[in-house]
Every structure is written in C-alpha cells, then in structure tokens.
Design an enzyme around this catalytic site. Structure first.
Site, PDB file in Angstrom:
ATOM      1  N   ASP A 101      19.208   4.048  19.961  1.00  0.00           N
ATOM      2  CA  ASP A 101      20.519   4.662  19.738  1.00  0.00           C
ATOM      3  C   ASP A 101      20.325   6.152  19.439  1.00  0.00           C
ATOM      4  OD1 ASP A 101      23.567   3.716  18.833  1.00  0.00           O
ATOM      5  OD2 ASP A 101      22.849   5.525  17.808  1.00  0.00           O
ATOM      6  N   ILE A 102      21.023   7.008  20.203  1.00  0.00           N
ATOM      7  CA  ILE A 102      20.912   8.449  19.983  1.00  0.00           C
ATOM      8  C   ILE A 102      21.559   8.800  18.645  1.00  0.00           C
ATOM      9  CG2 ILE A 102      21.483  10.734  20.867  1.00  0.00           C
ATOM     10  CD1 ILE A 102      21.601   9.547  23.656  1.00  0.00           C
ATOM     11  N   ASN A 121      29.337  15.239  20.923  1.00  0.00           N
ATOM     12  CA  ASN A 121      30.593  15.271  21.675  1.00  0.00           C
ATOM     13  C   ASN A 121      31.654  16.115  20.964  1.00  0.00           C
ATOM     14  OD1 ASN A 121      29.987  13.777  23.974  1.00  0.00           O
ATOM     15  ND2 ASN A 121      30.396  11.820  22.970  1.00  0.00           N
ATOM     16  N   HIS A 149      32.391  16.744  25.758  1.00  0.00           N
ATOM     17  CA  HIS A 149      31.875  15.534  26.417  1.00  0.00           C
ATOM     18  C   HIS A 149      30.949  15.852  27.589  1.00  0.00           C
ATOM     19  CE1 HIS A 149      34.098  12.462  24.190  1.00  0.00           C
ATOM     20  NE2 HIS A 149      35.082  13.349  24.102  1.00  0.00           N
ATOM     21  N   ASP A 182      27.541  14.041  27.985  1.00  0.00           N
ATOM     22  CA  ASP A 182      27.100  13.331  29.195  1.00  0.00           C
ATOM     23  C   ASP A 182      25.735  13.819  29.656  1.00  0.00           C
ATOM     24  OD1 ASP A 182      29.407  11.859  29.205  1.00  0.00           O
ATOM     25  OD2 ASP A 182      30.375  12.964  30.832  1.00  0.00           O
ATOM     26  N   GLU A 193      26.062   5.376  23.475  1.00  0.00           N
ATOM     27  CA  GLU A 193      24.751   5.994  23.304  1.00  0.00           C
ATOM     28  C   GLU A 193      23.663   4.957  23.020  1.00  0.00           C
ATOM     29  OE1 GLU A 193      26.830   6.281  19.223  1.00  0.00           O
ATOM     30  OE2 GLU A 193      27.348   6.158  21.347  1.00  0.00           O
TER      31      GLU A 193
END
Length: 245
Positions: free
Chosen positions: A123-124, A131, A136, A140, A166
């Site tokens: 998980d980031i 974001n 965004h 991305d 994520e």
C-alpha cells in the site's frame, strides 16, 4: 487480370496443339485427310471453346483465392482483436498489472497446483495526500511508476496485480521466506527511490508499506491474503514504509 489472360491463352494454345495432334494421328487412319476446312476447324474450334471457358474458370478460381485470403486475414485480425480484448479484460488500465479479479483467480490457480511462495500486500503510504496536494494526474503517475517498479523487479512466473486504489499484491512464485523478505526490501527501496516531481518541480517522496506472508503448498488464498493484510496493517501502525512478515 494479366495473369488470367496469360493462363487462358496458354490453355488455348495447348488445346489447339492437342486438337492438331489428335487429328493428324487418327484422321489418316480412318482414310481422311487433315486439310482445308477440316484443318481450319481443327485449329479454330479448340480456341473458340477454350478461351471463354478458361476465362470463366480462372476468373472464378482467382476470385475464390482472393476471398479465401481475405477470410484468412479477417480471421487473423479477429484472433488478434480477441487476444487484445482478453488481455485488456485481465489488466488494470492505468498500470498494466493484473486487475483484482485476474490476480485472485491466478492466485487460486497457483494454490490448486500445489505451488508455494511469498505473498506481499502493498500500500502506497499517504497516497491520498498526494492526490489532494498535487492533483489526480500526479497521483495517477505515481501509481503507474510504482506499478512499473513492481513489474521490473518481478520474475517471469511471479504474479503482480493492482487490487484497487493504491493497494497492490505480488505473489513470488516458489519463493523461499528469505527471498520473500529480500524482495520486499528491494521493492520498498525501489519505490522510495522513484523520482516523482510535481508540476512546480517539487520532488514528491514516495513510501510503501508491505505485509508479507509465506504460503505453504495448497495454501488457502483468502486466508493468505488476510494474513498479509494484517501484516500490512502492522507495518502502517508501526510507522509505514517498512516490511512486516
């Protein structure tokens, strides 16, 4: 068209020669003589008959070959299009990694085949703030860059997927616990080294928390994912950007 005309003329010439050969071979045996009108008919008749018949035959044959070639090309294009659609249906559009459904199906297949390996739940860290602060589009790009790192570091038989948002998962096929931990640290360091910058030029630091779980042969995919998820939660609770197994 020139090819068809060439074949037609060749058939006409051969037909005429065959007619002359037959006439000169058999007419004298029957007491006749090949001359005058008989000779003309021997030459003209096969030409008159063979030319239109050959034209129709060769034209239809060429048209049939063209149709078969077009059908074969259309079949190849359809097969390629189906393969592309099948590939797209199995992949996450942004990262190109396996999507959630495909990853879980492949993971279950490895379990059914009696494989073992390391399962990583990743998980980031603080992705929502990326974001919120930078937009965004930058988020991305972060997801795409992280996904590319996972793909580059994976071996051919490993599974790499984006489970959503994520969250990612990696199955290190037939990996030992030692390789699982080593790979986890390599991935963590590679994500940390990503040079991501905002439109303003500001560098955006990235970190990733990893929950690792070693799967024995015939493992239960749901239980393995739950175990790696618990380890991921422990990694986040302990300060993030670390590996917990």
């Amino acid at each position: 068209m020139y090819k068809i005309l060439g074949k037609t003329l060749a058939v006409a010439v051969l037909s005429m020669l065959a007619s002359l050969l037959i006439s000169f071979a058999f007419v004298p045996l029957m007491g006749g003589k090949v001359a005058g009108a008989g000779l003309v008919m021997t030459i003209v008749c096969p030409i008159v008959i063979s030319i239109p018949a050959s034209l129709v035959h060769f034209y239809r044959g060429e048209k049939l070959r063209s149709t078969n070639a077009a059908l074969a090309a259309a079949k190849d294009e359809l097969s390629a299009a189906y393969a592309r659609l099948q590939h797209q249906a199995q992949r996450d559009a942004l990262t190109g990694l396996l999507n959630r459904a495909t990853f879980l199906a492949e993971l279950e297949g490895r379990s059914d085949a009696g494989m073992h390996g390391g399962l990583l739940f990743l998980d980031i860290d603080h992705f929502k703030s990326v974001n919120d602060r930078f937009g965004h589009a930058v988020g991305d790009e972060a997801l795409a860059r992280v996904g590319a790192v996972f793909s580059e570091l994976a071996l051919e038989d490993d599974l790499v997927g984006r489970l959503g948002g994520e969250e990612f998962a990696i199955f290190l096929n037939a990996a030992s616990p030692e390789r699982m931990l080593d790979h986890s640290q390599i991935v963590r360091e590679a994500v940390e080294a990503i040079d991501l910058t905002a439109p303003s030029g500001q560098r955006i630091p990235l970190g990733i928390s990893i929950g690792a779980f070693h799967c024995a042969p015939r493992f239960n995919p749901a239980e393995a994912l739950a175990a790696s998820d618990r380890n991921l939660y422990r990694a986040k609770s302990a300060g993030r950007n670390m590996v917990v197994a």
